[in-house]
Motif scaffolding. Structure first.
Motif, mmCIF file in Angstrom:
data_model
loop_
_atom_site.group_PDB
_atom_site.id
_atom_site.type_symbol
_atom_site.label_atom_id
_atom_site.label_comp_id
_atom_site.label_asym_id
_atom_site.label_seq_id
_atom_site.Cartn_x
_atom_site.Cartn_y
_atom_site.Cartn_z
ATOM 1 N N THR A 99 -20.031 1.937 112.910
ATOM 2 C CA THR A 99 -20.536 2.572 111.709
ATOM 3 C C THR A 99 -22.206 2.930 111.935
ATOM 4 O OG1 THR A 99 -21.028 0.706 110.170
ATOM 5 C CG2 THR A 99 -18.860 1.700 110.037
ATOM 6 N N ASN B 232 -11.759 -1.665 104.757
ATOM 7 C CA ASN B 232 -12.373 -1.111 105.700
ATOM 8 C C ASN B 232 -12.012 -1.300 107.229
ATOM 9 O OD1 ASN B 232 -15.317 -1.940 103.807
ATOM 10 N ND2 ASN B 232 -14.567 0.048 104.092
ATOM 11 N N ILE B 233 -11.300 -2.381 107.764
ATOM 12 C CA ILE B 233 -11.032 -2.689 108.899
ATOM 13 C C ILE B 233 -9.639 -2.776 109.224
ATOM 14 C CG2 ILE B 233 -13.269 -3.715 109.339
ATOM 15 C CD1 ILE B 233 -12.021 -6.355 109.137
ATOM 16 N N TYR C 231 -16.852 -3.579 113.415
ATOM 17 C CA TYR C 231 -16.891 -2.325 112.613
ATOM 18 C C TYR C 231 -18.208 -1.892 112.062
ATOM 19 C CZ TYR C 231 -16.523 0.178 108.087
ATOM 20 O OH TYR C 231 -16.579 0.925 107.053
ATOM 21 N N ARG C 232 -19.238 -2.979 111.761
ATOM 22 C CA ARG C 232 -20.199 -2.503 111.176
ATOM 23 C C ARG C 232 -21.060 -1.833 112.219
ATOM 24 N NH1 ARG C 232 -21.107 -0.850 106.909
ATOM 25 N NH2 ARG C 232 -19.780 -2.576 106.316
ATOM 26 N N ARG D 267 -17.188 -13.378 107.199
ATOM 27 C CA ARG D 267 -16.792 -12.199 107.349
ATOM 28 C C ARG D 267 -18.140 -11.314 107.025
ATOM 29 N NH1 ARG D 267 -12.880 -11.306 102.027
ATOM 30 N NH2 ARG D 267 -14.487 -11.275 100.211
ATOM 31 N N GLU D 268 -18.502 -10.097 107.822
ATOM 32 C CA GLU D 268 -19.661 -9.412 107.396
ATOM 33 C C GLU D 268 -19.829 -8.936 106.149
ATOM 34 O OE1 GLU D 268 -22.621 -6.160 107.657
ATOM 35 O OE2 GLU D 268 -20.390 -6.088 106.821
ATOM 36 N N GLY E 91 -15.271 -7.729 110.758
ATOM 37 C CA GLY E 91 -16.243 -6.756 110.591
ATOM 38 C C GLY E 91 -17.490 -6.428 111.085
ATOM 39 N N ASP F 103 -21.014 -6.703 104.206
ATOM 40 C CA ASP F 103 -20.747 -5.454 103.684
ATOM 41 C C ASP F 103 -19.339 -5.000 103.846
ATOM 42 O OD1 ASP F 103 -23.253 -5.407 102.188
ATOM 43 O OD2 ASP F 103 -24.172 -4.589 104.039
ATOM 44 N N THR F 104 -18.570 -5.562 104.471
ATOM 45 C CA THR F 104 -17.327 -5.109 104.959
ATOM 46 C C THR F 104 -16.207 -5.751 104.253
ATOM 47 O OG1 THR F 104 -18.094 -5.138 107.134
ATOM 48 C CG2 THR F 104 -15.543 -4.953 106.918
ATOM 49 N N LYS F 105 -15.297 -4.946 103.686
ATOM 50 C CA LYS F 105 -13.861 -5.362 102.969
ATOM 51 C C LYS F 105 -12.847 -5.113 103.811
ATOM 52 C CE LYS F 105 -15.627 -4.411 98.232
ATOM 53 N NZ LYS F 105 -17.141 -4.295 98.616
ATOM 54 N N SER G 27 -11.842 -4.887 115.168
ATOM 55 C CA SER G 27 -12.981 -5.652 114.524
ATOM 56 C C SER G 27 -11.938 -6.634 113.650
ATOM 57 C CB SER G 27 -13.760 -5.001 113.536
ATOM 58 O OG SER G 27 -14.792 -5.884 112.831
#
Length: 381
Positions: A22, A357-358, A18-19, A349-350, A15, A352-354, A12
Motif C-alpha cells: 500500500t 484488508n488481506i 500488504y502494508r 499482526r501489522e 499484514g 493497522d491491518t484488519k 500477506s
C-alpha cells in the motif's frame, strides 16, 4: 518513457507485505500512475496487467525459509507472458529490535528467484529490494513490543519510499548493498531454503493445534489463503492443518479467541518420530538375514528410504495427535508445555491491518458453526 499504469500484487499472512504494497501504491498514485494494489488471492488478478514498457508490475511478498513462499512462486509461474512489461519485486523479512539496535532479517534468495521467473516469463525486471518488518514467527520466538514494531515499521516506510523514488523514473535498482547482502546469504543458506520448501514447511505446518479456547467458529479455515485448514468434527469442530499450510501465521494472528498454538512439546515428539533412521534398520536387517547378497550399504539409497518414510510419518502422526488432543487432559498437557501459550509470548499482526484488508473468504468452505456470526463481529473489532 514514464510509467502510466502500475499494478502491485501482494501476498500477506499478517499484514506486513500488504502494508508495504500500500505504501508503494500510494507513492505510485501520487506520481500520477493509474495504480491498483491487489491480493494474489483475488479471482484472476492477472487480468489487470497491461503490457508494455509504460506499465509497471510489482510483486510484494513475505520471506519463508530464506526464500520465496511456494504459494507465491506458483502465482508468478501462472502470470501471463510479460511482453517486456516492466516489473520489480520486494520481499518483507523478519526484523527485530533490541534497545537501539535494529537486527536485519534475511530474505536470501527470495527476490532473485522471483526475478528470474519473471524474466523467464518475458518481464523486464527493473530491480528488487527486501525490507524489514516486525517478525511474526511466534513459533520461534516471543513477539516483540508494540514500540519496537512501530520503530521497525517507520524505518521500513522510509526504505520503501527511497526504493520507489528510484524505480518510478525508470531506473534499475540492482547494484545495492541490500542486494549484495541478500545474494550472499541466499547462496550460503540455499540448502536450508531447499530443505524448507520440500521438507521443513510440512513439519512446521503440523505443529499447529487449537487449545480449549477454540469454539469451532471456523474463521481460520474460512480465511486461510491456501485453504490449508479444515474444520474436523461434526458436533465440536476443530481446525486441522493440511499438508499445504504455508505457516504464514494468519490463523494465529486473527483468531478471535487466541486459541491457536504452535506446539513446541509436540514438535519434539514429532521430531523423534520423523528422525527414525529407517534406512539403517533396513540395511542392518538385510546384512543380518540375506547373507548371499553381501554387505549392503548406500548413502543415496538410504536418503531416499528415509525421505519416503518422512512424509507419511508426519501426516499419520498428526492425524493421531489431532484425535488425542480432543481429549481435554491431553489438550491441557500440550497447551501448557508450549511456550506460545504464555501471556508473554504474544501474537503479531501489522497494527493497522484488519483481516478484511488481506483475506478473501473461502466461500466453498462455508459456515462451520452457528457461532460464526459472533466470531465475525469479534474479528472486526
Amino acid at each position: 518513457m514514464p510509467y502510466k499504469n502500475a499494478v502491485i500484487y501482494y501476498w500477506s499472512g499478517t499484514g506486513n507485505s500488504y502494508r508495504a504494497s500500500t505504501w508503494m501504491g500510494n507513492i505510485a498514485e501520487n506520481n500520477g500512475l493509474n495504480t491498483r494494489v491487489l491480493s494474489i488471492d483475488k479471482k484472476d488478478p492477472a487480468e489487470k496487467i497491461k503490457s508494455g514498457s509504460d506499465s509497471l508490475v510489482g510483486i510484494v511478498f513475505p520471506t519463508h525459509g530464506f526464500t520465496a513462499p511456494w504459494h507465491l512462486l506458483k502465482f508468478i509461474w501462472h502470470l501471463p507472458y510479460g511482453n517486456l512489461t516492466h516489473a520489480f519485486c520486494a520481499a518483507t523479512r523478519a526484523g527485530l529490535k533490541f534497545g537501539p539496535v535494529f537486527i536485519p532479517g534475511i530474505s536470501g534468495s527470495a527476490t532473485f528467484i522471483v526475478a528470474m521467473i519473471l524474466m523467464f516469463k518475458g518481464y523486464n525486471v527493473r530491480g528488487s529490494m527486501s525490507v524489514d518488518m516486525p517478525s511474526n514467527w511466534y513459533s520461534l520466538h516471543p513477539i516483540q513490543s508494540r514500540k519496537s514494531h512501530e520503530s521497525i515499521i517507520n524505518r521500513a516506510k522510509l526504505k520503501v519510499a527511497r526504493f520507489m523514488e528510484r524505480i518510478l523514473p525508470n531506473n534499475k535498482v540492482w547494484f545495492t548493498f541490500n542486494n549484495l547482502y541478500e545474494i550472499t546469504w541466499g547462496v550460503l543458506l540455499s540448502f536450508i531454503s531447499v530443505a524448507y520448501l520440500f521438507m521443513g514447511r510440512f513439519f512446521l505446518a503440523k505443529l499447529f493445534f487449537a487449545n480449549k479456547n477454540c469454539d469451532g467458529c471456523g474463521v481460520c479455515a474460512s480465511y486461510c489463503s491456501v485453504k490449508a485448514i479444515k474444520m474436523w468434527g461434526k458436533e465440536n469442530p476443530k481446525p486441522f492443518w493440511k499438508y499445504n499450510c504455508e505457516s504464514c501465521m494468519r490463523c494465529a494472528a486473527f483468531c478471535p479467541h487466541n486459541a491457536i498454538e504452535a506446539g513446541h512439546s509436540w514438535g519434539v515428539v514429532l521430531y523423534f518420530i520423523t528422525a527414525v533412521p529407517v534406512s539403517a534398520y533396513l540395511f542392518s536387517w538385510f546384512n543380518a538375514h540375506v547373507s548371499d547378497v553381501g554387505n549392503i550399504e548406500g548413502n543415496w539409497v538410504g536418503n531416499i528410504l528415509d525421505l519416503i518414510y518422512y512424509y507419511p510419518a508426519i501426516f499419520i502422526s498428526y492425524y493421531i495427535f489431532n484425535a488425542l488432543i480432543r481429549i481435554p487432559a491431553i489438550n491441557w498437557i500440550f497447551t501448557h508445555t508450549t511456550m506460545t501459550h504464555s501471556s508473554l509470548w504474544g501474537r503479531y499482526r501489522e497494527p493497522d491491518t484488519k483481516l478484511k484488508n488481506i483475506a478473501v473468504k473461502n466461500k466453498d468452505i462455508g459456515n462451520q458453526s452457528k457461532r460464526n456470526q459472533s466470531c465475525r463481529k469479534n474479528m472486526k473489532a
